[in-house]
Enzyme design. Structure first.
Site, mmCIF file in Angstrom:
data_model
loop_
_atom_site.group_PDB
_atom_site.id
_atom_site.type_symbol
_atom_site.label_atom_id
_atom_site.label_comp_id
_atom_site.label_asym_id
_atom_site.label_seq_id
_atom_site.Cartn_x
_atom_site.Cartn_y
_atom_site.Cartn_z
ATOM 1 N N ILE A 148 37.418 18.226 -0.054
ATOM 2 C CA ILE A 148 37.425 18.061 -1.454
ATOM 3 C C ILE A 148 36.941 19.273 -2.400
ATOM 4 O O ILE A 148 37.716 19.768 -3.308
ATOM 5 C CB ILE A 148 36.398 16.792 -1.707
ATOM 6 C CG1 ILE A 148 36.708 15.520 -1.370
ATOM 7 C CG2 ILE A 148 36.100 16.710 -3.221
ATOM 8 C CD1 ILE A 148 36.067 14.318 -1.454
ATOM 9 N N VAL A 226 30.444 15.620 -8.681
ATOM 10 C CA VAL A 226 31.293 14.491 -7.956
ATOM 11 C C VAL A 226 30.817 13.978 -6.436
ATOM 12 O O VAL A 226 31.836 13.637 -5.931
ATOM 13 C CB VAL A 226 32.601 14.874 -8.231
ATOM 14 C CG1 VAL A 226 33.111 15.405 -9.532
ATOM 15 C CG2 VAL A 226 32.768 16.294 -7.598
ATOM 16 N N ARG A 228 27.579 12.548 -4.549
ATOM 17 C CA ARG A 228 26.677 11.423 -4.537
ATOM 18 C C ARG A 228 25.470 11.685 -5.400
ATOM 19 O O ARG A 228 24.733 12.661 -5.368
ATOM 20 C CB ARG A 228 26.267 10.955 -3.034
ATOM 21 C CG ARG A 228 27.328 10.657 -2.214
ATOM 22 C CD ARG A 228 27.653 9.372 -2.628
ATOM 23 N NE ARG A 228 28.832 8.545 -1.714
ATOM 24 C CZ ARG A 228 30.040 8.858 -1.645
ATOM 25 N NH1 ARG A 228 30.557 9.721 -2.718
ATOM 26 N NH2 ARG A 228 30.888 8.210 -0.884
ATOM 27 N N ASP A 251 29.757 12.337 -12.287
ATOM 28 C CA ASP A 251 30.630 11.017 -12.127
ATOM 29 C C ASP A 251 29.727 10.213 -11.341
ATOM 30 O O ASP A 251 29.956 8.797 -10.925
ATOM 31 C CB ASP A 251 31.689 11.524 -11.098
ATOM 32 C CG ASP A 251 32.677 9.971 -10.855
ATOM 33 O OD1 ASP A 251 33.035 9.439 -11.708
ATOM 34 O OD2 ASP A 251 33.301 10.048 -9.746
ATOM 35 N N GLU A 256 22.568 4.014 -9.045
ATOM 36 C CA GLU A 256 23.779 3.887 -9.494
ATOM 37 C C GLU A 256 24.160 2.055 -9.076
ATOM 38 O O GLU A 256 23.776 1.926 -7.934
ATOM 39 C CB GLU A 256 24.750 4.748 -8.603
ATOM 40 C CG GLU A 256 26.447 4.562 -9.041
ATOM 41 C CD GLU A 256 27.011 5.817 -8.361
ATOM 42 O OE1 GLU A 256 28.175 5.082 -7.481
ATOM 43 O OE2 GLU A 256 27.049 6.834 -8.367
ATOM 44 N N HIS A 275 31.545 6.818 -11.565
ATOM 45 C CA HIS A 275 32.099 7.026 -10.238
ATOM 46 C C HIS A 275 33.498 6.469 -9.955
ATOM 47 O O HIS A 275 33.703 5.335 -9.096
ATOM 48 C CB HIS A 275 31.013 6.011 -9.256
ATOM 49 C CG HIS A 275 31.026 6.465 -7.992
ATOM 50 N ND1 HIS A 275 30.116 6.425 -6.741
ATOM 51 C CD2 HIS A 275 32.005 7.285 -7.203
ATOM 52 C CE1 HIS A 275 30.344 6.702 -5.670
ATOM 53 N NE2 HIS A 275 31.762 7.455 -5.883
#
Length: 312
Positions: A148, A226, A228, A251, A256, A275
């Site tokens: 990523i 982006v 965790r 994000d 969360e 997310h």
């Protein structure tokens, strides 16, 4: 070979699945579709959280492969200890790179160019002209340089950044240049205008972005997460945002989902997305291709791909 496979996508909707396997649909509901003890290949339901993900694992005494549909594996980590010896945990490398990198660039550009303020201005019929920061000529630091992180750099290439630096668990060299180890972060942070977090959540990275990390960032820098939520110390970030010294785009958050009333919702200089890095129209076709490929290899007795760990 005959073996039970648990899928969170109906088998009839996945092209290219091999014959000879017994497919069962389970997307995290209260009732199991078959006896977990007979499951040989378990595909973890997507975005259902750790509690659902690990619920059947302790009963899966015959499982050989646990396949996530996410890039990270932290949501299944609590159940790994109950798996039989030799079980392979695989992630979804190749599924989320494009979408997550897309959102990363969207967050960077939106935060720098003041898009949230423009939206509020449109709602208020307020023409908010002026000069805003550009990504061009900025120095970017990517923390977490797996597939990523590399995809994010691919998409940064046309934006004429002054520099892109890369950090991963250990040093190495890529076609684009050196990847620095985590130990060099203190020297790299003060040089970065934009810091992008795309690292897995592990014991080594939980709370990585603490008060000391944030203090090392230059005044006015932008933090983009982006990865965790647990990679960032929320209280430390809130303190920096409230002071006005740093900006952020997240994000992912800790906690969360972000509950109503949480101070992050109204923190200054902060853009939040819920997310959705991998939750796009690109997800399902790529996830289906991954499952067809992995199960074809499994049915043929060939090694599966994307193995993150093998239980001992």
């Amino acid at each position: 070979m005959t073996a039970d496979v648990w899928l969170p996508i109906a088998a009839k909707d996945i092209d290219g699945l091999p014959q000879g396997l017994d497919y069962h649909f389970w997307d995290g509901g209260p009732d199991y579709p078959a006896d977990p003890a007979e499951c040989a290949f378990y595909v973890v339901p997507y975005m259902k959280g750790a509690e659902v993900s690990v619920r059947p694992l302790s009963a899966m005494t015959s499982v050989r492969v646990v396949q996530t549909l996410s890039a990270g594996i932290d949501h299944v980590q609590p159940g790994i200890g109950s798996l039989p010896t030799g079980a392979k945990l695989c992630n979804a490398r190749g599924v989320h790179e494009a979408s997550t990198a897309e959102l990363t660039l969207a967050l960077v550009l939106a935060a720098l160019r003041g898009i949230p303020g423009f939206v509020r201005g449109q709602d208020a019929e307020d023409w908010r002209s002026g000069f805003y920061p550009a990504l061009a000529d900025k120095s970017v630091l990517i923390v977490g340089y797996g597939s990523i992180g590399a995809a994010i750099e691919d998409r940064l290439a046309p934006f004429e950044c002054a520099r892109v630096a890369r950090v991963a668990r250990s040093a190495r060299t890529t076609e684009r240049g050196d990847v620095h180890p985590l130990s060099e972060l203190p020297a790299l942070l003060p040089e970065a205008d934009v810091v992008i977090l795309s690292t897995p959540l592990t014991p080594a990275t939980r709370g990585l972005v603490d008060a000391e990390f944030l203090a090392g960032m230059k005044d006015g820098a932008l933090l983009v997460n982006v990865a965790r939520g647990g990679v960032v110390d929320t209280d430390a970030l809130l303190a920096e945002l409230k002071s006005g010294r740093l900006n952020a785009a997240l994000d992912v958050t800790d906690p969360e989902p972000l509950p109503a009333g949480h101070p992050l919702w109204h923190a200054p200089n902060l853009l939040i997305s819920p997310h959705v890095g991998g939750s796009t129209s690109a997800f399902l076709p790529r996830a289906k291709r991954l499952l067809a490929r992995q199960l074809t290899r499994y049915a043929a007795g060939e090694p599966v791909e994307n193995v993150v760990l093998t239980t001992e």
